[in-house]
Design a protein around this motif. Structure first.
Motif, PDB file in Angstrom:
ATOM      1  N   ASN A 141       0.834  -1.311  -0.025  1.00 20.62           N
ATOM      2  CA  ASN A 141       0.008  -0.469  -0.129  1.00 20.62           C
ATOM      3  C   ASN A 141       0.760   1.328  -0.008  1.00 20.62           C
ATOM      4  O   ASN A 141       1.104   2.131   1.366  1.00 20.62           O
ATOM      5  CB  ASN A 141      -1.156  -0.340   1.215  1.00 20.62           C
ATOM      6  CG  ASN A 141      -1.857   0.700   1.360  1.00 20.62           C
ATOM      7  OD1 ASN A 141      -2.197   2.069   0.156  1.00 20.62           O
ATOM      8  ND2 ASN A 141      -2.841   1.435   2.737  1.00 20.62           N
ATOM      9  N   PRO A 142       1.055   2.346  -1.624  1.00 21.84           N
ATOM     10  CA  PRO A 142       2.330   2.795  -0.943  1.00 21.84           C
ATOM     11  C   PRO A 142       2.174   4.042  -0.228  1.00 21.84           C
ATOM     12  O   PRO A 142       2.581   5.006  -0.164  1.00 21.84           O
ATOM     13  CB  PRO A 142       2.230   3.095  -2.450  1.00 21.84           C
ATOM     14  CG  PRO A 142       1.166   2.373  -3.481  1.00 21.84           C
ATOM     15  CD  PRO A 142       1.123   1.217  -2.563  1.00 21.84           C
ATOM     16  N   ARG A 143       0.874   4.311  -0.369  1.00 21.62           N
ATOM     17  CA  ARG A 143       0.498   5.967  -0.145  1.00 21.62           C
ATOM     18  C   ARG A 143      -0.152   5.577   1.444  1.00 21.62           C
ATOM     19  O   ARG A 143      -0.523   6.443   1.938  1.00 21.62           O
ATOM     20  CB  ARG A 143      -1.322   6.285  -0.789  1.00 21.62           C
ATOM     21  CG  ARG A 143      -0.679   6.641  -2.334  1.00 21.62           C
ATOM     22  CD  ARG A 143      -2.255   6.818  -2.687  1.00 21.62           C
ATOM     23  NE  ARG A 143      -3.185   6.136  -2.589  1.00 21.62           N
ATOM     24  CZ  ARG A 143      -4.558   7.041  -1.894  1.00 21.62           C
ATOM     25  NH1 ARG A 143      -4.808   8.158  -1.909  1.00 21.62           N
ATOM     26  NH2 ARG A 143      -4.968   5.818  -2.421  1.00 21.62           N
ATOM     27  N   ASN A 144      -0.143   4.181   1.906  1.00 27.00           N
ATOM     28  CA  ASN A 144       0.390   4.316   3.081  1.00 27.00           C
ATOM     29  C   ASN A 144      -2.008   4.047   3.655  1.00 27.00           C
ATOM     30  O   ASN A 144      -1.867   4.693   4.681  1.00 27.00           O
ATOM     31  CB  ASN A 144       0.793   4.433   3.846  1.00 27.00           C
ATOM     32  CG  ASN A 144       0.470   3.784   5.951  1.00 27.00           C
ATOM     33  OD1 ASN A 144       0.010   2.564   5.660  1.00 27.00           O
ATOM     34  ND2 ASN A 144       1.243   4.489   6.733  1.00 27.00           N
ATOM     35  N   ALA A 145      -2.484   3.858   2.687  1.00 32.77           N
ATOM     36  CA  ALA A 145      -4.188   4.924   2.809  1.00 32.77           C
ATOM     37  C   ALA A 145      -5.159   3.088   3.099  1.00 32.77           C
ATOM     38  O   ALA A 145      -4.436   2.545   3.077  1.00 32.77           O
ATOM     39  CB  ALA A 145      -4.445   5.084   1.217  1.00 32.77           C
ATOM     40  N   GLY A 146      -6.319   3.918   3.653  1.00 38.94           N
ATOM     41  CA  GLY A 146      -7.013   2.714   4.808  1.00 38.94           C
ATOM     42  C   GLY A 146      -7.008   2.283   5.982  1.00 38.94           C
ATOM     43  O   GLY A 146      -5.936   2.590   6.706  1.00 38.94           O
ATOM     44  N   ARG A 147      -7.828   1.456   6.590  1.00 38.50           N
ATOM     45  CA  ARG A 147      -7.547   1.541   8.592  1.00 38.50           C
ATOM     46  C   ARG A 147      -6.010   0.358   8.283  1.00 38.50           C
ATOM     47  O   ARG A 147      -5.387  -0.294   7.561  1.00 38.50           O
ATOM     48  CB  ARG A 147      -8.572   0.545   8.256  1.00 38.50           C
ATOM     49  CG  ARG A 147      -8.986  -0.311   9.987  1.00 38.50           C
ATOM     50  CD  ARG A 147     -10.206  -0.542  10.056  1.00 38.50           C
ATOM     51  NE  ARG A 147     -11.387  -0.301   9.893  1.00 38.50           N
ATOM     52  CZ  ARG A 147     -12.470  -0.123  10.217  1.00 38.50           C
ATOM     53  NH1 ARG A 147     -12.388  -0.798  11.092  1.00 38.50           N
ATOM     54  NH2 ARG A 147     -13.761   0.415  10.092  1.00 38.50           N
ATOM     55  N   LYS A 148      -5.492   0.540   9.162  1.00 37.92           N
ATOM     56  CA  LYS A 148      -3.841   0.176   9.827  1.00 37.92           C
ATOM     57  C   LYS A 148      -4.650  -0.951   9.916  1.00 37.92           C
ATOM     58  O   LYS A 148      -5.612  -1.162  11.038  1.00 37.92           O
ATOM     59  CB  LYS A 148      -3.538   1.308  10.841  1.00 37.92           C
ATOM     60  CG  LYS A 148      -3.549   2.587  10.361  1.00 37.92           C
ATOM     61  CD  LYS A 148      -3.028   2.286   9.043  1.00 37.92           C
ATOM     62  CE  LYS A 148      -2.839   4.155   8.512  1.00 37.92           C
ATOM     63  NZ  LYS A 148      -3.173   4.463   7.092  1.00 37.92           N
ATOM     64  N   ALA A 149      -4.000  -2.041  10.506  1.00 38.60           N
ATOM     65  CA  ALA A 149      -3.922  -3.395  10.856  1.00 38.60           C
ATOM     66  C   ALA A 149      -3.897  -3.102  11.881  1.00 38.60           C
ATOM     67  O   ALA A 149      -2.981  -2.602  13.026  1.00 38.60           O
ATOM     68  CB  ALA A 149      -2.167  -3.904  10.224  1.00 38.60           C
TER      69      ALA A 149
END
Length: 161
Positions: free
Chosen positions: A22-30
């Motif tokens: 996920n290069p943009r580090n988008a979305g819900r974090k683990a």
């Protein structure tokens, strides 16, 4: 080449994270780190209930179910019933997914050094390549019964289905 169960689980957790780049580090974090994922899988294997595991890590039961499911169902194709991690010491070199039913092998290299890859320069190994890999790199030549060994794997993979 193949380490103990705990190390293989840790490598599986790392592999799962690598495959979801996920290069943009988008979305819900683990919610769990790869090391925590390994611990969850070990506790589950020991028979500890998911509710207890969830309390220990401060997450919901559904989160525990999701992590266990993702570790056990590494492939969207249900025919791929086994995953092998080909290692060089502590370093993951190649992940091999095996479909015994259709005699298909799928793999992904995690290293650029060709001698350390499971199949060398071969990018799409055939079943014959896989059998040769088992004979040359996993089982010593002095060991008899490669056919019996592969038949046993076939039997075990049929049980899992």
């Amino acid at each position: 080449m193949f380490r103990n169960y705990r190390y293989e689980l840790r490598e599986l957790a790392k592999t799962l994270k690598i495959s979801n780049s996920n290069p943009r580090n988008a979305g819900r974090k683990a919610q769990l780190t790869p090391d925590q994922t390994v611990e969850v899988l070990e506790l589950h294997r020991k028979g500890i209930g998911n509710t207890e595991i969830a309390k220990q890590f401060g997450v919901s039961r559904q989160t525990i179910y999701k992590y266990i499911y993702n570790a056990e169902h590494f492939s969207a194709n249900p025919d791929f019933t086994m995953r092998m991690n080909f290692m060089n010491g502590q370093q993951l070199c190649t992940v091999i997914d095996i479909d015994f039913k259709h005699e298909v092998v799928r793999m992904k290299n995690y290293i650029d050094r060709i001698p350390l890859r499971a199949f060398g320069v071969v990018e799409n190994p055939s079943w014959a390549d896989f059998e040769e890999f088992l004979k040359e790199r996993c089982l010593s030549a002095s060991r008899a019964g490669l056919k019996a060994f592969s038949e046993r794997w076939m039997f075990l993979s049929m049980i899992r289905c």
